[in-house]
Design an enzyme around this catalytic site. Structure first.
Site, PDB file in Angstrom:
ATOM      1  N   PRO A   9       0.787  -1.232   0.000  1.00 52.68           N
ATOM      2  CA  PRO A   9       0.000   0.000   0.000  1.00 52.68           C
ATOM      3  C   PRO A   9       0.822   1.287   0.000  1.00 52.68           C
ATOM      4  O   PRO A   9       1.842   1.381   0.692  1.00 52.68           O
ATOM      5  CB  PRO A   9      -0.835  -0.102   1.291  1.00 52.68           C
ATOM      6  CG  PRO A   9      -0.214  -1.180   2.091  1.00 52.68           C
ATOM      7  CD  PRO A   9       0.457  -2.105   1.127  1.00 52.68           C
ATOM      8  N   ASN A  10       0.332   2.212  -0.778  1.00 50.51           N
ATOM      9  CA  ASN A  10       0.845   3.584  -0.884  1.00 50.51           C
ATOM     10  C   ASN A  10       2.149   3.711  -1.672  1.00 50.51           C
ATOM     11  O   ASN A  10       2.599   4.824  -1.939  1.00 50.51           O
ATOM     12  CB  ASN A  10       0.997   4.237   0.507  1.00 50.51           C
ATOM     13  CG  ASN A  10      -0.323   4.310   1.231  1.00 50.51           C
ATOM     14  OD1 ASN A  10      -1.297   4.833   0.683  1.00 50.51           O
ATOM     15  ND2 ASN A  10      -0.402   3.748   2.416  1.00 50.51           N
ATOM     16  N   ARG A  17       5.555  12.235  -2.929  1.00 48.90           N
ATOM     17  CA  ARG A  17       5.515  12.826  -1.583  1.00 48.90           C
ATOM     18  C   ARG A  17       6.658  12.249  -0.752  1.00 48.90           C
ATOM     19  O   ARG A  17       7.188  11.198  -1.063  1.00 48.90           O
ATOM     20  CB  ARG A  17       4.195  12.478  -0.873  1.00 48.90           C
ATOM     21  CG  ARG A  17       2.967  13.091  -1.445  1.00 48.90           C
ATOM     22  CD  ARG A  17       2.741  14.491  -0.859  1.00 48.90           C
ATOM     23  NE  ARG A  17       1.879  15.269  -1.762  1.00 48.90           N
ATOM     24  CZ  ARG A  17       0.562  15.325  -1.669  1.00 48.90           C
ATOM     25  NH1 ARG A  17      -0.039  14.686  -0.716  1.00 48.90           N
ATOM     26  NH2 ARG A  17      -0.142  16.042  -2.517  1.00 48.90           N
ATOM     27  N   TYR A  22      11.673   8.653   1.424  1.00 51.79           N
ATOM     28  CA  TYR A  22      11.661   7.582   0.410  1.00 51.79           C
ATOM     29  C   TYR A  22      12.413   7.927  -0.882  1.00 51.79           C
ATOM     30  O   TYR A  22      12.451   7.106  -1.798  1.00 51.79           O
ATOM     31  CB  TYR A  22      10.204   7.206   0.079  1.00 51.79           C
ATOM     32  CG  TYR A  22       9.432   6.724   1.279  1.00 51.79           C
ATOM     33  CD1 TYR A  22       9.817   5.565   1.952  1.00 51.79           C
ATOM     34  CD2 TYR A  22       8.322   7.426   1.753  1.00 51.79           C
ATOM     35  CE1 TYR A  22       9.116   5.125   3.065  1.00 51.79           C
ATOM     36  CE2 TYR A  22       7.613   6.989   2.863  1.00 51.79           C
ATOM     37  CZ  TYR A  22       8.019   5.842   3.517  1.00 51.79           C
ATOM     38  OH  TYR A  22       7.331   5.397   4.614  1.00 51.79           O
ATOM     39  N   ASN A  74       8.300  -5.451  -1.162  1.00 54.80           N
ATOM     40  CA  ASN A  74       8.138  -4.348  -0.206  1.00 54.80           C
ATOM     41  C   ASN A  74       6.668  -4.326   0.206  1.00 54.80           C
ATOM     42  O   ASN A  74       5.833  -3.816  -0.526  1.00 54.80           O
ATOM     43  CB  ASN A  74       8.545  -3.010  -0.824  1.00 54.80           C
ATOM     44  CG  ASN A  74       8.495  -1.895   0.228  1.00 54.80           C
ATOM     45  OD1 ASN A  74       7.901  -2.065   1.303  1.00 54.80           O
ATOM     46  ND2 ASN A  74       9.110  -0.766  -0.079  1.00 54.80           N
ATOM     47  N   ALA A  77       3.176  -0.908   4.812  1.00 50.11           N
ATOM     48  CA  ALA A  77       2.736  -0.967   6.209  1.00 50.11           C
ATOM     49  C   ALA A  77       2.184  -2.348   6.603  1.00 50.11           C
ATOM     50  O   ALA A  77       2.104  -2.659   7.803  1.00 50.11           O
ATOM     51  CB  ALA A  77       1.696   0.112   6.465  1.00 50.11           C
ATOM     52  N   GLU A  98      12.386  -9.515   1.832  1.00 55.25           N
ATOM     53  CA  GLU A  98      11.633  -8.322   2.265  1.00 55.25           C
ATOM     54  C   GLU A  98      12.519  -7.091   2.071  1.00 55.25           C
ATOM     55  O   GLU A  98      13.671  -7.087   2.500  1.00 55.25           O
ATOM     56  CB  GLU A  98      11.272  -8.505   3.743  1.00 55.25           C
ATOM     57  CG  GLU A  98      10.420  -7.385   4.312  1.00 55.25           C
ATOM     58  CD  GLU A  98      10.123  -7.602   5.813  1.00 55.25           C
ATOM     59  OE1 GLU A  98       9.789  -8.728   6.213  1.00 55.25           O
ATOM     60  OE2 GLU A  98      10.253  -6.619   6.556  1.00 55.25           O
ATOM     61  N   HIS A 100      12.751  -2.779   2.362  1.00 56.81           N
ATOM     62  CA  HIS A 100      12.215  -1.476   2.774  1.00 56.81           C
ATOM     63  C   HIS A 100      13.160  -0.391   2.315  1.00 56.81           C
ATOM     64  O   HIS A 100      14.382  -0.509   2.498  1.00 56.81           O
ATOM     65  CB  HIS A 100      12.042  -1.404   4.296  1.00 56.81           C
ATOM     66  CG  HIS A 100      11.085  -2.434   4.786  1.00 56.81           C
ATOM     67  ND1 HIS A 100       9.739  -2.320   4.587  1.00 56.81           N
ATOM     68  CD2 HIS A 100      11.293  -3.617   5.397  1.00 56.81           C
ATOM     69  CE1 HIS A 100       9.150  -3.397   5.077  1.00 56.81           C
ATOM     70  NE2 HIS A 100      10.071  -4.204   5.564  1.00 56.81           N
ATOM     71  N   ARG A 107      13.031   4.253  12.711  1.00 60.84           N
ATOM     72  CA  ARG A 107      11.791   5.047  12.681  1.00 60.84           C
ATOM     73  C   ARG A 107      10.909   4.751  13.908  1.00 60.84           C
ATOM     74  O   ARG A 107      11.411   4.275  14.913  1.00 60.84           O
ATOM     75  CB  ARG A 107      11.077   4.797  11.348  1.00 60.84           C
ATOM     76  CG  ARG A 107      11.958   5.189  10.139  1.00 60.84           C
ATOM     77  CD  ARG A 107      11.247   5.008   8.835  1.00 60.84           C
ATOM     78  NE  ARG A 107      10.096   5.903   8.725  1.00 60.84           N
ATOM     79  CZ  ARG A 107       9.151   5.795   7.785  1.00 60.84           C
ATOM     80  NH1 ARG A 107       9.259   4.858   6.860  1.00 60.84           N
ATOM     81  NH2 ARG A 107       8.140   6.635   7.764  1.00 60.84           N
TER      82      ARG A 107
END
Ligand code: CA2
Length: 142
Positions: A9-10, A17, A22, A74, A77, A98, A100, A107
């Site tokens: 997601p996203n 943004r 990122y 990836n 969330a 995985e 990121h 974070r």
């Protein structure tokens, strides 16, 4: 050999943004770099993105039927929430790395835990979008 790059997601918003976290590359840029790398090894890779948990699970299941040799994933969330995606990874005989973009351990506390990592070959975190290429290279050089 065929590989798959899944994005949760996203991540379709990448490059639009939050460049401070990122970076400025888009998913299309990531796809381009992965295509080039796969090509150098005579392999193919398909990049997919979904904002829906069930869709990601279906793609993980399909990967086994489609004889995918590895998934660069990836999960966004869902990394921190999804027992269902963890079970999907465990249910197929396809290795998953995985990835990121940001360093999830630097974070917020809630990002430190991954439900998925125990079912993955390994985790790359904090190396920016380069992490996708490093994960694919790991599969390609094996
Ligand atoms: O660092 C990563 O790659 C993450 O998987 C990204 C997820 C986040 O929930 C994970 O904790 C770490 C969020 C992806 C959101 O992507 C955006 C892209 C542009 C603008 C805003 C969000």
């Amino acid at each position: 050999m065929k590989y798959l790059c899944l994005n949760g997601p996203n991540l379709n918003r990448l490059g639009k943004r939050e460049p401070g976290i990122y970076g400025s590359e888009t998913l299309q840029d990531i796809d381009k770099a992965l295509q080039k790398l796969a090509g150098e090894f005579g392999a193919t890779i398909e990049l997919k993105q979904s904002n829906h948990e069930g869709q990601l699970i279906d793609w993980i299941h399909d990967a086994e039927d489609n004889e995918i040799a590895g998934i660069v994933f990836n999960p966004g969330a869902y990394t921190h929430t999804s027992v269902a995606i963890r079970d999907a990874i465990a249910s197929v005989n396809v290795p998953v790395i995985e990835v990121h973009i940001s360093n999830i351990h630097k974070r917020e506390e809630f990002r430190h835990h991954s439900y998925l990592a125990p079912e993955c070959v390994g985790q790359i975190s904090g190396l920016g979008t380069k992490g996708y290429q490093l994960a694919l290279r790991m599969f390609l050089e094996k």
